[in-house]
Design an enzyme around this catalytic site. Structure first.
Site, short mmCIF file in Angstrom:
data_model
loop_
_atom_site.label_atom_id
_atom_site.label_comp_id
_atom_site.label_asym_id
_atom_site.label_seq_id
_atom_site.Cartn_x
_atom_site.Cartn_y
_atom_site.Cartn_z
N SER A 1 0.81 -1.21 0.00
CA SER A 1 0.00 0.00 0.00
C SER A 1 0.86 1.27 0.00
CB SER A 1 -0.94 -0.05 1.21
OG SER A 1 -1.85 1.01 1.21
N LYS B 1 -0.41 -4.29 -3.23
CA LYS B 1 -1.73 -3.74 -2.90
C LYS B 1 -1.79 -2.30 -3.41
CE LYS B 1 -4.94 -2.40 0.72
NZ LYS B 1 -5.04 -1.02 0.20
N ASP C 1 10.57 5.47 -9.75
CA ASP C 1 10.19 6.09 -11.03
C ASP C 1 10.92 7.41 -11.26
OD1 ASP C 1 8.49 4.04 -11.59
OD2 ASP C 1 6.66 5.26 -11.61
#
Length: 536
Positions: free
Chosen positions: A290, A315, A301
């Protein structure tokens, strides 16, 4: 009896009215299903062998309805809603101990400094044999928490037994508001290398990370390891708050997309204080989920940090809490998926079905053979053009699988024997102080293991002496100086952390950490990032 039948009658009228409205506005199928539900409820109330509580039946039906959606959507009754709020707020009424279940009894792992348990002298290793006079044997951690927690100012009686002492001891504790910390410890793990353990994402996680960074800077930190292993996540906004400590203002951190347009949101970094331009490594494993995946995915990224460890849980869904009228209950409902800055959805598409069916036998941190992941998962590119993959957790830039314990070391760790012996030995040697250079009582430990009916040979003990002595030093340090001291020793033989240190030893700027990543061939095709989320 009359009152109960009146309540049932009112409820049936309300349901029939809802069914009528649903049939007129939505469809006859919904009306028919509601009619069947009311018939079943009425038959149970009138014919079941024992009297039943209709309120309990209705709540059970609501829970079953939500359980059929996915593992994360829930109907929350008053107590469950309060528990959720205490987790997100990072505070609750209690006595201030961290508890685990060992040998079928709750055992104190550590008292929280300054708490009622701390002041009453409860120690790590104390076995809680009774709570308010009732045996604690067989209770789960959640059941223990339910009994120990309560409104501030109320009292609870706790009966404990202690290794090395005869009999049991009963103490009465007055509950107080206990503050938990998302960053339980942060320290210099090596010259110039800061280490921050982020254990959860509650309302103060971003602020606590910021404070830890300031302390590490003052102590000479020039690079950072952010440990997100076994972090189950929490508040999405706090994931953004943590990430913005390391990226420029205005940087896109994460965005969400749902069926309702109100769930389409973009989250950018704001001004959260100094942004240390340190080389950085993030540690993840199969327990990182999460909000922890939002942070790891964003920093990966944006080419801000190297991710090391094992593939995270996967998740990638957002839950919204909708309060319900009358009684303090609420609906926690999955309303959106979140996406990393490159457009990756890291939601494990098979996770919901497996978890809901209770048939998830897969290790969420299982690492596929080298190269296989890039074939099956959609490929994306980071800001600097590195290849990353979506579709099932955060795949680390550098995969490191911890060694699997074998033989005697596995028996000792799985049964908590090092923890128990350390507490026993220190209870029998109360003159020992944290600053003392205490030699590991090796022969005493082996004799105690045999008394505990642990089978092993002298050869096996000798071959595994180093990890066993380290486990003893770790638990003795925990008992004398707390979790931070124990964590320092645990990191000594942690291969994931060792790889992070190796990377940071050669890094002078944030981009230098990526020299550790082997060059990967370009994918045959690149899935385009998801676009179109509206600002909010």
């Amino acid at each position: 009896m009359f009152r109960r039948r009146l309540v049932i009658g009112v409820f049936l009228v309300a349901l029939f009215g809802l069914g009528w409205w649903a049939g007129r506005v939505a469809s006859r199928d919904l009306y028919a299903d509601l009619d069947v539900f009311v018939q079943v409820l009425h038959r149970i109330e009138g014919n079941y062998v024992d009297p039943v509580d209709p309120h309990r039946l209705i709540q059970g039906a609501l829970k079953g309805m939500l359980r059929d959606l996915d593992p994360y959507s829930q109907f929350l009754d008053e107590k469950e809603l309060a528990n959720l709020q205490s987790v997100t707020h990072g505070s609750f009424g209690g006595i201030g101990i961290v508890v685990s279940v060992r040998d079928d009894h709750p055992t104190v792992i550590s008292p929280i400094e300054g708490s009622p348990a701390w002041e009453a002298g409860l120690r790590a290793g104390d076995v809680i044999v009774a709570i308010d006079g009732k045996s604690s044997a067989g209770l789960t951690v959640a059941e223990v928490a339910d009994r120990l927690r309560g409104p501030a100012g109320t009292e609870v009686r706790v009966t404990v037994s202690r290794e090395g002492e005869d009999g049991e001891q009963e103490v009465t504790l007055e509950r107080r508001i206990i503050e938990t910390h998302a960053v339980p410890y942060a320290f210099l793990a090596a010259p110039g290398v800061g280490y921050v353990r982020l254990a959860s994402f509650s309302e103060k996680s971003g602020a606590e990370v910021g404070q830890a960074l300031e302390r590490l800077r003052a102590r000479g930190a020039k690079s950072l390891v952010l440990d997100l292993r076994s972090n189950p996540g929490g508040l999405l906004e706090q994931a953004v708050d943590v990430t913005e400590r390391f990226v420029p203002k205005g940087t896109l951190v994460v965005y969400t997309r749902g069926r309702a347009k109100a769930q389409d949101n973009r989250y950018h970094a704001g001004e959260a204080g100094p942004n240390p331009q340190w080389p950085m490594v993030v540690l993840v494993d199969g327990g990182s989920a999460s909000a922890a995946e939002i942070v790891a995915g964003a920093l990966q990224d944006l080419d801000r940090a190297l991710v090391v460890g094992r593939t995270s849980f996967g998740k990638g869904s957002v839950q919204s809490v909708f309060p319900l009228r009358g009684g303090g209950s609420a609906l926690k409902l999955t309303t959106a998926l979140y996406y990393t800055p490159s457009g990756r959805s890291i939601h494990h598409t098979t996770r919901d079905t497996q978890d809901a069916a209770g048939e998830d036998d897969e290790d969420p941190g299982e690492v596929p053979p080298a190269g296989s992941d890039s074939v099956s998962k959609p490929a994306f590119r980071t800001r600097a053009g590195r290849i990353v993959h979506g579709g099932g957790g955060i795949t680390p830039d550098v995969i490191v699988v911890p060694d699997t314990l074998q033989g005697l070391a596995w028996k000792v760790e799985s049964r908590g024997l090092a923890f128990r012996f350390a507490n026993r030995w220190l209870n029998l040697h109360p003159e020992t102080r944290p600053a003392d250079a205490v030699p590991v009582p090796w022969e005493d430990f082996l004799a105690w293991l045999r008394a505990e009916k642990t089978s092993f040979t002298d050869t096996e003990a000798g071959a595994q002496r180093a990890p066993l002595e380290r486990a003893l030093r770790r638990e003795m340090a925990r008992r004398m100086s707390g979790d931070s001291a124990a964590a320092r020793i645990a990191l000594e033989d942690d291969p994931v952390f060792a790889r992070a240190l190796q990377v940071l030893a050669h890094a002078r700027a944030p981009r230098d950490v990526f020299a550790a990543v082997p060059a990967a061939p370009a994918p045959k095709r690149r899935d385009a990032p998801v676009r179109g989320a509206t600002a909010h």
